[in-house]
Scaffold this motif. Structure first.
Motif, mmCIF file in Angstrom:
data_model
loop_
_atom_site.group_PDB
_atom_site.id
_atom_site.type_symbol
_atom_site.label_atom_id
_atom_site.label_comp_id
_atom_site.label_asym_id
_atom_site.label_seq_id
_atom_site.Cartn_x
_atom_site.Cartn_y
_atom_site.Cartn_z
ATOM 1 N N LEU A 1 127.618 12.170 -45.967
ATOM 2 C CA LEU A 1 126.844 11.492 -45.430
ATOM 3 C C LEU A 1 125.661 12.214 -44.989
ATOM 4 C CD1 LEU A 1 129.289 9.370 -43.202
ATOM 5 C CD2 LEU A 1 128.495 8.670 -45.328
ATOM 6 N N CYS A 2 124.393 11.783 -45.475
ATOM 7 C CA CYS A 2 123.128 12.437 -44.672
ATOM 8 C C CYS A 2 122.477 11.452 -44.178
ATOM 9 C CB CYS A 2 122.530 13.126 -46.150
ATOM 10 S SG CYS A 2 123.339 14.106 -47.123
ATOM 11 N N ASN A 3 121.550 12.217 -43.296
ATOM 12 C CA ASN A 3 120.843 11.076 -42.348
ATOM 13 C C ASN A 3 119.464 10.537 -42.981
ATOM 14 O OD1 ASN A 3 119.187 13.164 -42.042
ATOM 15 N ND2 ASN A 3 119.084 13.106 -39.758
ATOM 16 N N SER A 4 119.244 11.143 -44.309
ATOM 17 C CA SER A 4 118.123 10.653 -45.032
ATOM 18 C C SER A 4 118.219 11.152 -46.579
ATOM 19 C CB SER A 4 116.660 11.204 -44.272
ATOM 20 O OG SER A 4 116.610 12.287 -44.552
ATOM 21 N N ALA A 5 117.307 10.503 -47.443
ATOM 22 C CA ALA A 5 117.422 10.830 -48.805
ATOM 23 C C ALA A 5 116.848 12.316 -48.863
ATOM 24 C CB ALA A 5 116.792 9.878 -49.518
ATOM 25 N N SER A 6 115.659 12.420 -48.204
ATOM 26 C CA SER A 6 115.063 13.928 -48.129
ATOM 27 C C SER A 6 116.084 15.036 -47.616
ATOM 28 C CB SER A 6 113.870 14.000 -47.006
ATOM 29 O OG SER A 6 113.561 15.348 -46.719
ATOM 30 N N VAL A 7 116.907 14.651 -46.597
ATOM 31 C CA VAL A 7 118.041 15.679 -46.463
ATOM 32 C C VAL A 7 118.981 15.897 -47.579
ATOM 33 C CG1 VAL A 7 119.976 16.329 -44.909
ATOM 34 C CG2 VAL A 7 117.908 15.453 -43.813
ATOM 35 N N ALA A 8 119.340 14.967 -48.223
ATOM 36 C CA ALA A 8 120.388 15.017 -49.571
ATOM 37 C C ALA A 8 119.798 15.662 -50.441
ATOM 38 C CB ALA A 8 120.570 13.510 -50.034
ATOM 39 N N ARG B 1 128.400 26.211 -49.908
ATOM 40 C CA ARG B 1 127.177 26.959 -50.621
ATOM 41 C C ARG B 1 126.201 25.855 -51.003
ATOM 42 N NH1 ARG B 1 130.259 30.318 -49.695
ATOM 43 N NH2 ARG B 1 131.302 32.189 -50.830
ATOM 44 N N VAL B 2 125.355 25.694 -50.104
ATOM 45 C CA VAL B 2 124.072 24.462 -50.330
ATOM 46 C C VAL B 2 123.014 25.235 -49.684
ATOM 47 C CG1 VAL B 2 125.598 22.395 -50.408
ATOM 48 C CG2 VAL B 2 124.823 23.129 -48.207
ATOM 49 N N SER B 3 121.795 25.041 -49.995
ATOM 50 C CA SER B 3 120.594 25.463 -49.287
ATOM 51 C C SER B 3 120.499 24.798 -47.935
ATOM 52 C CB SER B 3 119.318 25.140 -50.126
ATOM 53 O OG SER B 3 119.293 23.658 -50.542
ATOM 54 N N ASN B 4 119.728 25.571 -46.980
ATOM 55 C CA ASN B 4 119.751 25.129 -45.743
ATOM 56 C C ASN B 4 121.074 24.857 -44.978
ATOM 57 O OD1 ASN B 4 116.602 25.057 -46.090
ATOM 58 N ND2 ASN B 4 117.085 23.198 -47.431
ATOM 59 N N GLN B 5 121.916 25.438 -45.276
ATOM 60 C CA GLN B 5 123.135 25.164 -44.646
ATOM 61 C C GLN B 5 123.310 25.481 -42.928
ATOM 62 O OE1 GLN B 5 126.733 27.057 -45.629
ATOM 63 N NE2 GLN B 5 127.791 26.643 -43.724
ATOM 64 N N GLY B 6 122.501 26.863 -42.639
ATOM 65 C CA GLY B 6 122.637 26.798 -41.084
ATOM 66 C C GLY B 6 121.633 25.837 -40.409
ATOM 67 N N ALA B 7 120.475 25.363 -40.960
ATOM 68 C CA ALA B 7 119.749 24.426 -40.230
ATOM 69 C C ALA B 7 120.331 23.095 -40.336
ATOM 70 C CB ALA B 7 118.159 24.195 -40.896
ATOM 71 N N LEU B 8 120.933 22.413 -41.588
ATOM 72 C CA LEU B 8 121.237 21.057 -41.727
ATOM 73 C C LEU B 8 122.535 20.889 -40.956
ATOM 74 C CD1 LEU B 8 119.323 20.540 -45.056
ATOM 75 C CD2 LEU B 8 118.676 19.836 -42.587
ATOM 76 N N PHE B 9 123.471 21.963 -41.339
ATOM 77 C CA PHE B 9 124.862 21.653 -41.097
ATOM 78 C C PHE B 9 125.287 22.491 -39.498
ATOM 79 C CE2 PHE B 9 124.834 21.312 -45.531
ATOM 80 C CZ PHE B 9 126.022 20.506 -45.631
ATOM 81 N N ASP B 10 124.742 23.160 -39.247
ATOM 82 C CA ASP B 10 125.291 24.013 -38.174
ATOM 83 C C ASP B 10 124.361 23.905 -36.988
ATOM 84 O OD1 ASP B 10 127.228 25.053 -39.804
ATOM 85 O OD2 ASP B 10 126.145 26.882 -40.146
ATOM 86 N N LYS B 11 122.880 24.240 -37.209
ATOM 87 C CA LYS B 11 122.252 24.005 -35.794
ATOM 88 C C LYS B 11 121.913 22.734 -35.180
ATOM 89 C CE LYS B 11 120.111 28.612 -36.424
ATOM 90 N NZ LYS B 11 119.796 29.072 -37.945
ATOM 91 N N SER B 12 121.378 21.812 -36.147
ATOM 92 C CA SER B 12 121.024 20.411 -35.912
ATOM 93 C C SER B 12 121.695 19.396 -36.939
ATOM 94 C CB SER B 12 119.390 20.221 -35.616
ATOM 95 O OG SER B 12 119.239 18.954 -35.515
ATOM 96 N N PRO B 13 122.951 19.389 -36.927
ATOM 97 C CA PRO B 13 123.494 18.538 -37.920
ATOM 98 C C PRO B 13 122.891 17.291 -38.484
ATOM 99 C CG PRO B 13 125.176 19.524 -36.144
ATOM 100 C CD PRO B 13 123.889 19.488 -35.707
ATOM 101 N N HIS B 14 122.782 17.347 -39.672
ATOM 102 C CA HIS B 14 121.967 15.935 -40.324
ATOM 103 C C HIS B 14 122.770 15.694 -41.582
ATOM 104 C CE1 HIS B 14 118.193 16.598 -38.215
ATOM 105 N NE2 HIS B 14 118.041 17.909 -38.942
ATOM 106 N N VAL B 15 124.059 16.190 -41.777
ATOM 107 C CA VAL B 15 125.042 16.129 -42.711
ATOM 108 C C VAL B 15 126.394 16.195 -42.298
ATOM 109 C CG1 VAL B 15 125.885 16.962 -45.074
ATOM 110 C CG2 VAL B 15 123.431 17.191 -44.434
#
Length: 125
Positions: free
Chosen positions: A89-96, A51-65
């Motif tokens: 682990l995040c690929n940037s502070a912005s993603v975090a 339950r985090v914002s942007n799960q679909g985009a950041l975890f599933d479609k193009s993983p950044h986390v």
């Protein structure tokens, strides 16, 4: 990710049957039934939602986390929904920040211990 999935599902880990693992992860259809029956995979289960914002985009479609649970295999097999620690682990502070983490500078974060890292890596390997 096949090995942790196999472990959690109680499937053989050597050799990995990729067809069975993919069905377990992604779901499958039983076309021998009329109408066809859909069996959800673990990725579709409510208990597998972070339950985090942007799960679909950041975890599933193009993983950044990536999240490594700090757990041993015995804990995972018996997991009943209780809380556990994890290495995130995040690929940037912005993603975090986009996923809701607020401690995004090195002096604000907690460092994982060698023991925690080894436990997390042991589950992932």
């Amino acid at each position: 990710w096949d090995y942790p999935a196999c472990a959690v599902l109680g499937l053989s880990m050597s050799p990995v049957d990729t067809v069975v693992v993919r069905k377990a992860e992604l779901g499958c259809y039983d076309h021998s039934s009329q109408p066809a029956v859909r069996y959800p995979g673990i990725r579709n289960l409510l208990c597998n939602i972070i339950r985090v914002s942007n799960q679909g985009a950041l975890f599933d479609k193009s993983p950044h986390v990536i999240i490594f649970p700090i757990c041993d295999l015995g804990f995972v097999k018996g997991w009943a929904g209780q809380a556990y620690d994890a290495i995130v682990l995040c690929n940037s502070a912005s993603v975090a920040r986009r996923i809701g983490m607020t401690a995004t500078t090195l002096d604000e974060t907690e460092n994982a211990t060698i023991s925690e890292i080894n436990k997390a890596l042991g589950l992932a390997s």
